[in-house]
Design a protein around this motif. Structure first.
Motif, PDB file in Angstrom:
ATOM      1  N   ASN A  59       0.810  -1.227   0.000  1.00  0.00           N
ATOM      2  CA  ASN A  59       0.000   0.000   0.000  1.00  0.00           C
ATOM      3  C   ASN A  59       0.838   1.271   0.000  1.00  0.00           C
ATOM      4  O   ASN A  59       0.500   2.250   0.652  1.00  0.00           O
ATOM      5  N   THR A  60       1.971   1.234  -0.717  1.00  0.00           N
ATOM      6  CA  THR A  60       2.794   2.424  -0.893  1.00  0.00           C
ATOM      7  C   THR A  60       3.037   2.629  -2.383  1.00  0.00           C
ATOM      8  O   THR A  60       2.922   1.688  -3.177  1.00  0.00           O
ATOM      9  N   ASP A  61       3.394   3.872  -2.768  1.00  0.00           N
ATOM     10  CA  ASP A  61       3.691   4.147  -4.169  1.00  0.00           C
ATOM     11  C   ASP A  61       5.123   3.697  -4.486  1.00  0.00           C
ATOM     12  O   ASP A  61       5.792   3.102  -3.639  1.00  0.00           O
ATOM     13  N   THR A  62       5.581   4.008  -5.691  1.00  0.00           N
ATOM     14  CA  THR A  62       6.895   3.527  -6.119  1.00  0.00           C
ATOM     15  C   THR A  62       8.057   4.120  -5.326  1.00  0.00           C
ATOM     16  O   THR A  62       9.157   3.597  -5.377  1.00  0.00           O
ATOM     17  N   PRO A  68      -3.133   6.982  -0.552  1.00  0.00           N
ATOM     18  CA  PRO A  68      -4.301   7.510   0.149  1.00  0.00           C
ATOM     19  C   PRO A  68      -5.303   6.394   0.414  1.00  0.00           C
ATOM     20  O   PRO A  68      -5.497   5.515  -0.414  1.00  0.00           O
ATOM     21  N   VAL A  69      -5.922   6.434   1.574  1.00  0.00           N
ATOM     22  CA  VAL A  69      -6.911   5.423   1.953  1.00  0.00           C
ATOM     23  C   VAL A  69      -8.282   5.980   1.625  1.00  0.00           C
ATOM     24  O   VAL A  69      -8.597   7.123   1.965  1.00  0.00           O
ATOM     25  N   ALA A  70      -9.103   5.172   0.970  1.00  0.00           N
ATOM     26  CA  ALA A  70     -10.459   5.600   0.641  1.00  0.00           C
ATOM     27  C   ALA A  70     -11.250   5.783   1.924  1.00  0.00           C
ATOM     28  O   ALA A  70     -11.207   4.950   2.819  1.00  0.00           O
ATOM     29  N   ASP A  71     -11.973   6.868   2.022  1.00  0.00           N
ATOM     30  CA  ASP A  71     -12.757   7.179   3.215  1.00  0.00           C
ATOM     31  C   ASP A  71     -14.159   6.598   3.048  1.00  0.00           C
ATOM     32  O   ASP A  71     -15.111   7.302   2.751  1.00  0.00           O
TER      33      ASP A  71
END
Length: 81
Positions: A59-62, A68-71
């Motif tokens: 759950n991280t970018d490159t 971002p976590v969906a709310d």
């Protein structure tokens, strides 16, 4: 070696890794493999070997920044109102 390019310039070892690559989830499922040398790999033109693993958290970018976590909670609250 997967996604690792090495170059020797004088007394320096240059290691190049494409951080945008994704080699799949680690064996324990806790990280994404970005680059792996596997077993000890010989460094061409030297009598040296290296072992290198580059990973990033799930759950991280490159670059390893959290995605971002969906709310979903606020959406559910709004739809019930």
């Amino acid at each position: 070696m997967q996604n690792i390019k090495t170059t020797v310039k004088g007394n320096k070892l240059i290691i190049e890794v494409d951080l945008s690559k994704d080699l799949g989830v680690s064996q324990k499922g806790k990280a994404i493999n970005v680059a792996m040398s596997g077993i000890f790999a010989n460094i061409p033109g030297t009598g040296l070997s290296m072992n290198c693993n580059i990973i990033r958290k799930l759950n991280t970018d490159t670059l390893g920044n959290p995605l971002p976590v969906a709310d979903t909670e606020s959406k559910d609250t709004k739809s019930k109102a």
